[in-house]
Design an enzyme around this catalytic site. Structure first.
Site, PDB file in Angstrom:
ATOM      1  CG  ASP A 291      -0.218  -0.114   2.512  1.00 35.80           C
ATOM      2  OD1 ASP A 291       1.026  -0.300   2.484  1.00 35.80           O
ATOM      3  OD2 ASP A 291      -0.855  -0.008   3.565  1.00 35.80           O
TER       4      ASP A 291
ATOM      5  CG  HIS B  45      23.470   3.638 -18.736  1.00 33.63           C
ATOM      6  ND1 HIS B  45      22.683   3.169 -19.757  1.00 33.63           N
ATOM      7  CD2 HIS B  45      23.839   4.894 -19.102  1.00 33.63           C
ATOM      8  CE1 HIS B  45      22.584   4.107 -20.703  1.00 33.63           C
ATOM      9  NE2 HIS B  45      23.280   5.159 -20.324  1.00 33.63           N
TER      10      HIS B  45
ATOM     11  CG  ASP C  95      25.833  11.779 -15.624  1.00 35.35           C
ATOM     12  OD1 ASP C  95      25.203  12.823 -15.378  1.00 35.35           O
ATOM     13  OD2 ASP C  95      25.803  11.211 -16.734  1.00 35.35           O
TER      14      ASP C  95
ATOM     15  CG  ASP D 177      22.688  15.139 -18.014  1.00 34.72           C
ATOM     16  OD1 ASP D 177      23.387  14.545 -17.175  1.00 34.72           O
ATOM     17  OD2 ASP D 177      22.423  14.680 -19.143  1.00 34.72           O
TER      18      ASP D 177
ATOM     19  CG  HIS E 213      28.789   8.324 -24.732  1.00 31.97           C
ATOM     20  ND1 HIS E 213      28.988   9.658 -24.950  1.00 31.97           N
ATOM     21  CD2 HIS E 213      29.605   7.984 -23.696  1.00 31.97           C
ATOM     22  CE1 HIS E 213      29.870  10.113 -24.075  1.00 31.97           C
ATOM     23  NE2 HIS E 213      30.275   9.118 -23.313  1.00 31.97           N
TER      24      HIS E 213
ATOM     25  CG  HIS F 101      21.124  14.186 -24.025  1.00 35.37           C
ATOM     26  ND1 HIS F 101      20.434  14.881 -23.073  1.00 35.37           N
ATOM     27  CD2 HIS F 101      22.175  13.625 -23.369  1.00 35.37           C
ATOM     28  CE1 HIS F 101      21.015  14.723 -21.887  1.00 35.37           C
ATOM     29  NE2 HIS F 101      22.094  13.975 -22.047  1.00 35.37           N
TER      30      HIS F 101
ATOM     31  CG  HIS G 255      18.216  11.311 -22.156  1.00 29.74           C
ATOM     32  ND1 HIS G 255      18.400   9.964 -21.964  1.00 29.74           N
ATOM     33  CD2 HIS G 255      19.373  11.893 -21.728  1.00 29.74           C
ATOM     34  CE1 HIS G 255      19.601   9.744 -21.454  1.00 29.74           C
ATOM     35  NE2 HIS G 255      20.213  10.903 -21.297  1.00 29.74           N
TER      36      HIS G 255
ATOM     37  CD  GLU H 234      26.162  13.400 -22.189  1.00 31.28           C
ATOM     38  OE1 GLU H 234      26.446  12.471 -21.417  1.00 31.28           O
ATOM     39  OE2 GLU H 234      25.013  13.836 -22.348  1.00 31.28           O
TER      40      GLU H 234
ATOM     41  CE1 TYR I  18      32.792   7.042 -19.899  1.00 34.99           C
ATOM     42  CE2 TYR I  18      32.818   7.194 -22.299  1.00 34.99           C
ATOM     43  CZ  TYR I  18      32.396   7.672 -21.079  1.00 34.99           C
ATOM     44  OH  TYR I  18      31.573   8.778 -21.024  1.00 34.99           O
TER      45      TYR I  18
ATOM     46  NE  ARG J   8      29.004  10.987 -18.893  1.00 29.61           N
ATOM     47  CZ  ARG J   8      28.930   9.771 -18.382  1.00 29.61           C
ATOM     48  NH1 ARG J   8      29.609   8.778 -18.945  1.00 29.61           N
ATOM     49  NH2 ARG J   8      28.190   9.522 -17.325  1.00 29.61           N
TER      50      ARG J   8
ATOM     51  CD  GLU K  25      25.996  15.267 -19.152  1.00 27.98           C
ATOM     52  OE1 GLU K  25      26.189  14.501 -18.168  1.00 27.98           O
ATOM     53  OE2 GLU K  25      25.031  15.136 -19.917  1.00 27.98           O
TER      54      GLU K  25
END
Ligand code: GLY
Ligand code: MN
Ligand code: MN
Length: 433
Positions: free
Chosen positions: A35, A238, A255, A266, A345, A349, A356, A380, A384, A402, A404
């Site tokens: 609940d 991620h 990030d 971001d 990547h 964006h 995003h 960004e 890696y 990275r 960004e």
């Protein structure tokens, strides 16, 4: 933002529609377990068009032969429940708040829908939402189809998000002000956490430092799950488990961005756990930073994301060749997509109500949308370098970096909305101590 802005957006959306009925909804509360429910956050398009933040609400826009009508369905006020669930606006108070033609209780949605769909042949709805009101919509269309004496019933369905996403592409000054506010809080959080990070701290403990500042400063929440990736964990793009201990001598890639007034920020920063970059970390970091600065500097009206992507691939590949991470001719390496192993990547964006922001990247003809004043995007670049990759110099293995920032396109070029957040080696080392 005030109701006049939301009304102007609804009017703009109606003007973009063909004759038909558009239905946009915001979800009902979702059960987390037994609940207890997940915290509620309104659907982004619904919020963009109404500014209303209650759950279980529907906005309906109809247009037929020059006549337009806007209807809102809201939850009823139930005074005996307010002790438990807090106050709701209710139908009567909503009438004073929204410049719409009619307001009904959500309990009347199904019945009213049949009225509003009469003699309409086109329905716009959110094609990608599972919201239950869209099931009712199909049922109502079916009923209309089987009703005698109805000459036209809805047989064409169209995705409303195609129109709303177009509208959301250019941000107004009010929207940019909210992103700036989100970034002010996010900046404070990064600076606070740079000071707070130390060896043996768990990644989730560093995450708590960010979330503490977000909440303390009045942000609604994080705009996405914070990534706190110590050492080699940065090579999982991620990584959100955040359950390892930070190590002396490692970098941590963070990030993290908050959502303020339903607008996202971001920001990624990569900094030394114990406050000082090693020489090899500094070499890699400065290479990525140099690329990031050059890409940001290339942003201008009529520029394009594809152009920035190509530039980032060329510059990062050049940097990786100089540092001995890749070997060979830059053009051939790019042609053979060798750089993608370490820069897999995109360069960025759109950013807005969603992190995003689902605004289009190409137009009806498939041509790329060119930058224009008021568009907000992230930049960004990253590299890696996995710990177990024997093809790269040993000293660089296990490092992921990275950087960004969030940028608005201006009339003349761009403005880096996050320029105040420590980014050079010196700024970071100062912020860490
Ligand atoms: N934080 C998600 C991204 O950078 O795209
Ligand atoms: Mn991003
Ligand atoms: Mn990010």
């Amino acid at each position: 933002m005030n109701e006049a802005i939301y009304k102007q957006r609804r009017d703009q959306l109606i003007a973009m529609m063909d004759d038909g009925v558009a239905v946009l909804s915001t979800a009902r509360l979702q059960t987390r377990s037994n609940d207890t429910e997940y915290p509620f956050r309104p659907n982004s398009d619904f919020y963009y068009l109404t500014g209303f933040t209650e759950d279980n609400t529907v906005l309906l826009l109809s247009k037929k032969e020059g006549e337009e009508k806007t209807v809102l369905f809201v939850q009823e006020k139930v005074p005996e429940m307010e002790l438990w669930t807090g106050k709701r606006l209710g139908v009567d108070a909503a009438k004073a708040c929204f410049s719409v033609d009619e307001i009904f209780s959500i309990a009347e949605y199904e019945a009213q829908l049949k009225e509003l769909l009469k003699e309409q042949s086109l329905i716009y709805f959110d094609l990608f939402s599972d919201d239950v009101v869209y099931t009712d919509l199909k049922a109502a269309a079916k009923t209309m189809m089987h009703t005698r004496g109805v000459a036209r019933s809805p047989r064409t369905f169209s995705d409303i998000t195609k129109l709303t996403q177009q509208m959301r592409l250019i941000k107004s000054d009010e929207e940019i002000a909210l992103i700036r506010e989100a970034l002010a809080i996010t900046g404070k959080a990064h600076h606070h956490a740079m000071k707070a990070s130390h060896p043996e701290q768990m990644e989730y403990q560093l995450q708590a430092e960010y979330e503490y500042i977000f909440k303390k400063e009045g942000a609604y929440s994080d705009a996405y799950t914070t990534i706190i990736a110590g050492g080699n964990n940065a090579n999982t793009l991620h990584y959100i488990t955040n359950d390892h201990a930070l190590k002396e001598g490692d970098l941590v890639l963070v990030d993290a961005g908050c959502e303020y007034g339903f607008y996202a920020s971001d920001i990624t920063r990569t900094y030394p756990v114990s406050g000082t970059f090693s020489p090899e970390q500094k070499e890699l970091y400065n290479m990525v930073l140099d690329v990031q600065l050059k890409i940001i500097d290339a942003i201008k009206p009529q520029g394009s994301k594809k152009e920035l992507q190509r530039l980032s691939e060329r510059l990062l590949t050049e940097g990786m060749v100089e540092l001995g991470i890749l070997e060979g001719d830059v053009a051939s390496l790019i042609e053979e997509k060798k750089h993608k192993q370490y820069y897999p990547h995109g360069i960025g964006h759109w950013l807005g109500i969603d992190v995003h922001d689902p605004c289009p990247y190409s137009d009806e003809n498939g041509d790329e949308i060119l930058f224009a004043e008021g568009m907000v995007l992230t930049i960004e670049p990253g590299i890696y370098l996995p710990a177990d990759d024997e093809n790269i110099p040993e000293k660089y293995r296990g490092i992921g970096i990275r950087i960004e920032d969030d940028i608005v396109v201006t009339k003349e070029g761009y403005e880096n909305l996050s320029k105040g957040i420590a980014k050079t080696v010196d700024e970071i080392e100062t912020a860490c101590c």
